[in-house]
Each structure stands twice: as C-alpha cells, then as structure tokens.
Scaffold this motif. Structure first.
Motif, PDB file in Angstrom:
ATOM      1  N   THR A   1       0.851  -1.188   0.000  1.00 48.69           N
ATOM      2  CA  THR A   1       0.000   0.000   0.000  1.00 48.69           C
ATOM      3  C   THR A   1       0.889   1.241   0.000  1.00 48.69           C
ATOM      4  O   THR A   1       2.115   1.161   0.015  1.00 48.69           O
ATOM      5  CB  THR A   1      -0.941  -0.019   1.221  1.00 48.69           C
ATOM      6  OG1 THR A   1      -1.925   1.005   1.087  1.00 48.69           O
ATOM      7  CG2 THR A   1      -0.176   0.182   2.529  1.00 48.69           C
ATOM      8  N   TRP A   2       0.269   2.386  -0.042  1.00 45.29           N
ATOM      9  CA  TRP A   2       0.981   3.665  -0.016  1.00 45.29           C
ATOM     10  C   TRP A   2       1.273   4.056   1.425  1.00 45.29           C
ATOM     11  O   TRP A   2       0.410   3.891   2.264  1.00 45.29           O
ATOM     12  CB  TRP A   2       0.107   4.741  -0.679  1.00 45.29           C
ATOM     13  CG  TRP A   2       0.716   6.094  -0.716  1.00 45.29           C
ATOM     14  CD1 TRP A   2       0.714   7.017   0.281  1.00 45.29           C
ATOM     15  CD2 TRP A   2       1.440   6.684  -1.804  1.00 45.29           C
ATOM     16  NE1 TRP A   2       1.383   8.151  -0.101  1.00 45.29           N
ATOM     17  CE2 TRP A   2       1.835   7.960  -1.379  1.00 45.29           C
ATOM     18  CE3 TRP A   2       1.800   6.248  -3.067  1.00 45.29           C
ATOM     19  CZ2 TRP A   2       2.565   8.822  -2.193  1.00 45.29           C
ATOM     20  CZ3 TRP A   2       2.516   7.107  -3.874  1.00 45.29           C
ATOM     21  CH2 TRP A   2       2.899   8.374  -3.436  1.00 45.29           C
ATOM     22  N   PRO A   3       2.465   4.611   1.704  1.00 43.66           N
ATOM     23  CA  PRO A   3       3.649   4.744   0.848  1.00 43.66           C
ATOM     24  C   PRO A   3       4.477   3.468   0.900  1.00 43.66           C
ATOM     25  O   PRO A   3       4.536   2.794   1.917  1.00 43.66           O
ATOM     26  CB  PRO A   3       4.377   5.908   1.492  1.00 43.66           C
ATOM     27  CG  PRO A   3       4.070   5.769   2.958  1.00 43.66           C
ATOM     28  CD  PRO A   3       2.667   5.235   3.032  1.00 43.66           C
ATOM     29  N   GLN A   4       5.113   3.142  -0.203  1.00 44.25           N
ATOM     30  CA  GLN A   4       5.886   1.905  -0.257  1.00 44.25           C
ATOM     31  C   GLN A   4       7.285   2.059   0.338  1.00 44.25           C
ATOM     32  O   GLN A   4       7.889   1.072   0.745  1.00 44.25           O
ATOM     33  CB  GLN A   4       5.969   1.418  -1.703  1.00 44.25           C
ATOM     34  CG  GLN A   4       4.609   0.969  -2.247  1.00 44.25           C
ATOM     35  CD  GLN A   4       4.630   0.639  -3.715  1.00 44.25           C
ATOM     36  OE1 GLN A   4       4.828   1.507  -4.557  1.00 44.25           O
ATOM     37  NE2 GLN A   4       4.453  -0.628  -4.032  1.00 44.25           N
ATOM     38  N   SER A   5       7.762   3.291   0.383  1.00 47.12           N
ATOM     39  CA  SER A   5       9.095   3.538   0.931  1.00 47.12           C
ATOM     40  C   SER A   5       8.998   4.292   2.252  1.00 47.12           C
ATOM     41  O   SER A   5       8.129   5.142   2.441  1.00 47.12           O
ATOM     42  CB  SER A   5       9.943   4.352  -0.047  1.00 47.12           C
ATOM     43  OG  SER A   5      11.161   4.740   0.552  1.00 47.12           O
TER      44      SER A   5
END
Length: 789
Positions: free
Chosen positions: A311-315
């Motif tokens: 899901t967001w955020p991936q980082s």
C-alpha cells in the motif's frame, strides 16, 4: 435453484437466487432497512407466477427461472435475459461461486449511475468496467434507467459490469447467491428515494461546510496553514475551511500516527485555536493504514488486524522520489471489517478529536493496493476473504468513524471528506471526492458527468480537486510554482473553480503548486477577480444551498441533478453530459473548453502523476499576455418544459433551444428556471458572520413556484429532534402574488423578526432594458404574509 422474491416497499423487491442445498445466510452491509409489511396479490398463469403490489408487478417464470418487472399498469420495465449462472470456484480455499446475471434493456434506453467514472459519458450504454472502489474512479453496482427504475446488485466482490448487444450483465468474482434489489420510483428522484430507504438517509452537514475550502499538498508547518487563513481575512476573500494534508505526523515509519509528531507542528492546540479564532474550521488527513512505529499499528498488529499487501507509501524515505524500495515503509492497511479494529481506530483518532478539529479527511479509503496478487485477495478479513468484501471497505472504515463520533458527542455534526464511496455510504456524513485527477481540460469535462452519475447512485455529496491534482506540467521548471501565473493553468483553474462553485463542497486542492488566490495575481486583475467573484457568488447562495441540504436530508433530494432528472420528456437531456441543475432552480452550464489558451494534454494517473516533470515548453505562453476579458462565447442548451432567465442579464429565454452565451473569463453561464424563488444571503467573510435577517428574495415569474427556507443552529444534531425552522414561499404567477407562509418550528437564537427584500425579476429585463429592482421590503414576524407584486 431456489428463487426468492421479497417486497421491501411497494416499489422495491429483493430477488435472491441460491443454488440448491445451500442456505441464504448473507448479511448485507449496505442495506439497513427491514422489509415493510407490503400488501400484494399473487396469481399464476402457466409457468408464470406474478406478485403485484400497489406500485409493481413482478413475474417469475418457474420453467426458465427468470424474473421480469412491470409497473402497476403492466408496462414492462426490465426483464432478466436468463437465469443466474453459478460457476464453482475456490475463494481462499473455501468452495464458492462466480455469480452472473444478465438483463435485457430497450434498444435506446439510457442508464446511469455506477459511480464516478471519468469516461466523459452520462448514459452508460455500451460500457464495460470492473466495479470496485479506486483512487480516481469508484465503481458502485447501482444503475437507474430513464424509465424510472433502478437496480442495486448487492455483491461486494470485484464485479464486471457490461452492456452490449448480448445484454446488461453483472458478473461478480465470488458469491454464494445472486442478490439484487429492483426499485421502481417512476423517475430518478423516486429511485434515489427508494435507494436511500434501503441503505440510509443523508445526515445534515454544518452550514460552514458549504463555504469555501482551501487545501494544499501539503502545508508543511502550522505557520503555513495559519498564514493562509490570515491572508484571506486580510484580503477580505471569504473562507470557511482549511485542510491539513499528510505528514504532520512526521516520517513514513510514523505514517498516520494520529499525533502531531512533526516538529513543525509543535503547538497543535494553538494552531486549532487560532484557526477557530479567525472564524474558520479545520479538518485533517487520516488514512486507513499505519506505519510500524505508531501506536495504532502495534495495537492492531497484536490482534492480527493488519493486512499484508503493498500500500501507499511503499518507501519509508519520504523525501525521495521515486521511492527507495530498499527501505520499505512497513505501512499496512487495517481490517476495517472488524468491529474491534474500528474501535481501536477511533480510540487513537480521539487524540486528534480532543484538539477540537472539525472533521476528517479520510484518504485512501479504497484502500490503496499495489501489485495486486491472488494471494492478496485471499487475505482473511473479519468478514471473509478480502476478495469477497472488497467493495465494502470504504463503507466500513468511514462508517466506523461516523458511528464512533456520533456515540461520543452530538455537539458537532460529523463531517468526513473521503476518496472512495460505496452504496449506502451517504448515511455516514461523508463527501466523496474524485481522487488524484490530472489537471487537463479533458479531465474537467469528464468530471461533470462523473459527479452526476455518482449522485445518481444515491450518494449526493461529491466534489473534485478544483484545478485537478497533478499540474506540474504547467510550471516552467518542476516545482517552481510558476503555474499560477501561466495562462494555460490560470484559465483551466478558473473554469474548474466556477464549476466547483456549484458542487456540494467547494474545495481548492492539489499538488505541485500553491493555489491560494494571492498566488494568481492581485485584485483588479482578471484571474484574481474571477476567483474572488466565484467565491463570493458561492457565499451569496448559502441560504439556497443550506435549504437544499435540508431537502436532501428530509425529502431524499439531490444537489447535482442531470437535466434528465427534471426534463425527462426532452430527449436531448438524456445524454447531456456538460450541464446540470444545482438544486431545483439553477441550471449550470460551465465553460469546459479553453477559450483563450491552447488545451495542453498530459496523460497521467494517480501513480504516474507524481512523475510529471515541469519544463514543458510553456515559457513563451507564460510570458505572453492574454486578454481574458475579450468576449468569447459558449453553446448552452436550455431544456424544454420551462422558460429560463439568464442569471447575469435577466433576459427571459424559451426552453428547447441552444443559444450562444457571450462570456469572458469571469462568466459562468447560469440560468434560473421561471417560477423559481431564490434567497440570497449577505456579503460575509465566513458562513455565519451575519444572521439572515435581511435576505433578498428574488422571484422569477413566468410560472407558479415554491421554495422552503430552512434554518437551524448550523451545527449539532438538534434538528433530528425537530429543533429547526422552515418558511414556505409560494408564487402565484397569475395573481402576481408571493405568499410567505407561517413559520414552522423554532430554534435557540432564531431571529423572530426580520426583513425580506422582495425582488421581482422583470420578464423583459435584460441588456439595455429596465434593470431588476427591489419591489418591496417587508417585515416578517412569523405569520403569513401576502405580497402583491
């Protein structure tokens, strides 16, 4: 196969089809109504069994297993093409079915609804799409027909809707039965009323939510957000709402902590208090997911209430783009299907509620789901596999916040701005926006029918980012904030704002640039003035908008009304995708094509939009002077069945014709239906600055008309206890008499004595003719008055 027909109301019947030897034990998450005690008769002719209520005839062919629907006089409305089809499948290892049902439509029968698809179409014939909530498009399995019926396919798994030469079909990935509701309302309003009877009525929003809202992706400090409200007050440009977007919590590992962990927001109570002291309101971004260093994450994870998909955020590194995937964020979506998880969510959210924040911006309520795999869809939720209940996610997570806030306090009405919607979500005090759309003229054009179709599913509260979300392509160089001075973006922004003036929430928001009015220029310049005039027009209409909101709550009405709702007899309205009624009186024909600059097309979506570069060769046009006050024109269709007043000139025009409206950048074509009674409010800086003790009441003659002015305490839920006031206005066109009825009801702080400045619009007034003027000023103390004009 076992087929059940069950009347919920005389106009609505539920149809279920269950494979033999299986039980119908399904719980509906959208439908809250219980079947009424409907009187109906039963008859049989050969293989056909017919059930007839006072409104509807439903016939089951026992040989074919097909159902057909007719009105009480026998006029065919809709029929199934064949029996439901059940294809065995394994849903996360559990035996179930793919479920499919087809219907037969008339050849030239328009259908509407299905959510907010950005395809530019109003009628959705010859259309196919996978229905489920998304960032930019929400697919909702609700349709209605020009023939005055609707259908709600009550399945929460991803469902392919298709209409083609083979028929109209709903094809759901998983289900133990075919389950749908057929609703006959006679017209679009009637269908919406039946849908809300099934799935819930619309609570009222506070008056202040109908003022102007400013937002940004994102305000990076409490000083920035306070500066915006302060500048509006100093400039004298009205504003009621300000929104704080993400990262006030700090880094991505603290994602959605529901606390002010960012050092730039080190005095949150002071920030909220300062906004309130400037007579504005604040809502704040919250998400359906949590970072691994947050308290909610730890509580939910300990109970197995977090999902394991991307899901967001991936980082975890917020400052770099593209994302550093070698530093995964660890952010996970919570199981909103679980009542225990929704309790945990609210218990953490209450930290923000206790600051006195006025509402919630619930982002990513689809939720965001990247790199989808079959294993992801097998994810176990509290209500079965994620595949089985996918569509209900926004309904559950938004409903959880609404229910908990209502249980906590009735002093403040719940207000939720959210990115995704589903059938029945209108009952949860939420306004759904169209997601992270791109700043193009095509997208603006597509937004108008998208909002109308969303409203036709029974969800009346919707809006879009004014100006579009992604607009970096209008900057000279990436992120240099030159776009507000670029004529390409200026023209698009103004036209989007003018359209947004006539949506349930007027909200300026987006990435890449700052959109506050003062970045576009100064007072006296055409773009600045056009923005300010749009905002001021909105505030003058607040008595009309708030009274309309009461009709939405009390009478199942709608704000955004495709022309086919009020002018069904005029076939030209059936697919009119660029005009709408706002309430019952105002026809809005927004300018949706560039008149002064080229239309720059940049393709992007919610993922690629973050990568749009600046430096798009706009240098020459950015420095070229454009005369936005040069006269132009736009075509407007005025429907048959009414006469129309040009709002700006008061010229009276017969319906059933296309006209050319002269415009400048400041003009939005507006037409008032003859017979309308329109209240106009005072000039204010915020919605409640001045009481409505000297309202202007404009009467547009040419037909009989009526209007109900609604007033209450503007916030809290006392209206549910009958604590409010209504005043009925009726215009007798032949007698040229306006009757102001006896006031019904009262509320604390109500002005019992007031003035109404009655304005009769001259049927012959217009350019070069006698101007509109105040005809009479009357004192009103609550008793009936007749005013001869």
């Amino acid at each position: 196969m076992v087929i059940n027909l069950e009347f919920f109301t005389p106009s609505t019947v539920r149809v279920t089809k269950v494979p033999e030897n299986l039980k119908n034990e399904k719980e509906s998450y959208s439908v809250t109504a219980k079947p009424q005690d409907v009187k109906f008769t039963t008859s049989r002719s050969g293989d056909n069994i017919t059930l007839k209520s006072s409104k509807l005839k439903v016939t089951l062919n026992t040989k074919k297993g097909t159902v057909s629907f007719a009105d009480s006089k026998g006029g065919l409305l809709l029929k199934e093409k064949n029996n439901a089809m059940f294809t065995p499948m394994l849903d996360a290892g559990v035996p179930s079915f793919n479920v499919k049902q087809s219907f037969v439509l008339d050849k030239e029968e328009p259908i509407y609804g299905l959510g907010n698809y950005e395809n530019g179409k109003l009628s959705l014939r010859n259309f196919s799409r996978r229905l489920m909530p998304g960032n930019i498009e929400d697919g909702i399995p609700v349709i209605q027909s020009i023939k005055g019926y609707g259908l709600f396919w009550d399945n929460y798994s991803p469902t392919v809707f298709s209409d083609n030469a083979e028929g109209m079909t709903f094809d759901s990935e998983v289900g133990d039965l075919a389950d749908y509701y057929f609703m006959y309302g006679g017209n679009a309003d009637g269908v919406i009323a039946e849908m809300r009877t099934l799935t819930g009525t619309v609570p009222m929003f506070p008056l202040w939510t109908y003022g102007f809202w400013q937002s940004r992706e994102r305000y990076k400090s409490q000083n920035e957000i306070l500066e915006v409200v302060d500048k509006h007050r100093k400039l004298g440009v009205p504003i009621d709402g300000i929104i704080q977007d993400w990262q006030y919590w700090g880094n991505n590992y603290l994602w959605n902590a529901m606390e002010f962990m960012n050092p730039e927001f080190n005095k949150p109570q002071m920030m909220v208090d300062s906004i309130h002291n400037m007579n504005a309101h604040a809502i704040i971004s919250i998400w359906s997911s949590f970072g691994p260093q947050t308290k909610p994450y730890r509580e939910l994870d300990a109970k197995g209430l977090l999902f394991n998909f991307s899901t967001w955020p991936q980082s975890g590194i917020a400052e770099q783009w593209p994302p550093r995937m070698d530093y995964p964020s660890g952010v996970r979506v919570y199981d909103a299907y679980s009542a225990e998880a929704r309790d945990i969510y609210w218990n953490n959210l209450k930290r923000l509620f206790d600051f006195g924040l006025d509402g919630w911006w619930m982002d990513s309520t689809e939720p965001d789901h990247f790199d989808v795999t079959s294993k992801d869809m097998d994810t176990k939720t509290a209500l079965g596999s994620f595949r089985r209940v996918r569509g209900a996610y926004p309904l559950m997570t938004v409903g959880g916040v609404y229910d908990h806030q209502r249980a906590t306090s009735d002093d403040k009405r719940v207000f939720i701005l959210t990115r995704s919607g589903w059938a029945g979500q209108q009952r949860y005090g939420c306004n759904v926006w169209t997601g992270d759309v791109t700043s193009t003229w095509d997208m603006l054009r597509n937004t108008v029918p998208a909002l109308m179709n969303f409203s036709l599913t029974g969800n009346p509260n919707c809006n879009s980012d004014i100006g579009g979300f992604f607009c970096n392509q209008y900057n000279k160089r990436s992120g240099d904030n030159s776009a507000p001075k670029n004529p390409l973006f200026q023209e698009l922004y103004v036209r989007w704002l003018q359209m947004g003036t006539f949506t349930p929430m007027m909200r300026s928001h987006g990435a890449d640039i700052f959109r506050e009015i003062y970045y576009f220029g100064e007072k006296g310049e055409p773009i600045y003035d056009a923005i300010e005039e749009g905002i001021r027009l909105r505030y003058s209409l607040l008595p009309y908008i708030y009274s309309t909101s009461w009709q939405v709550t009390n009478n199942n009405d709608s704000y955004l009304r495709p022309l086919m709702m009020d002018f069904k007899a005029d076939r030209k309205t059936w697919e009119c995708n660029d005009e709408f009624m706002f309430g019952r009186n105002i026809l809005v024909a927004p300018v949706l094509k560039a008149q002064y600059t080229p239309e720059k097309i940049v393709k992007a979506d919610e993922n690629s939009g973050w990568n749009i570069a600046g430096d798009m060769n706009n240098e020459s046009l950015s420095t070229k002077k454009v005369d936005f006050m040069a006269p132009s024109s736009t075509a407007v269709y005025l429907p048959k069945g009414a006469k129309w007043y040009d709002f700006w000139t008061n010229e009276l025009i017969p319906g059933g014709r296309t006209i050319e409206k002269t415009t400048t950048i400041k003009t939005i074509p507006l037409y008032i239906k003859a017979g309308s009674i329109m209240p106009f409010g005072p000039d204010v800086q915020y919605s409640t600055e001045k009481p409505w003790t000297n309202l202007e009441i404009r009467v547009y003659p040419g037909a009989d008309g009526s209007f109900t002015l609604y007033e209450d305490e503007n916030d809290n839920y006392n209206y549910e206890k009958g604590i409010y006031s209504t005043i009925d206005f009726k215009w007798d066109n032949k007698a040229k008499t306006l009757t102001i009825g006896k006031r019904n009801g009262e509320y604390p702080g109500m002005d019992k004595n007031r003035n109404f400045n009655i304005v009769l619009v001259s049927e012959n007034s217009g350019a070069g003719n006698k101007p509109m003027k105040v005809t009479k000023s009357v004192n009103y103390s609550g008793n009936e008055l007749k005013v001869k004009l």
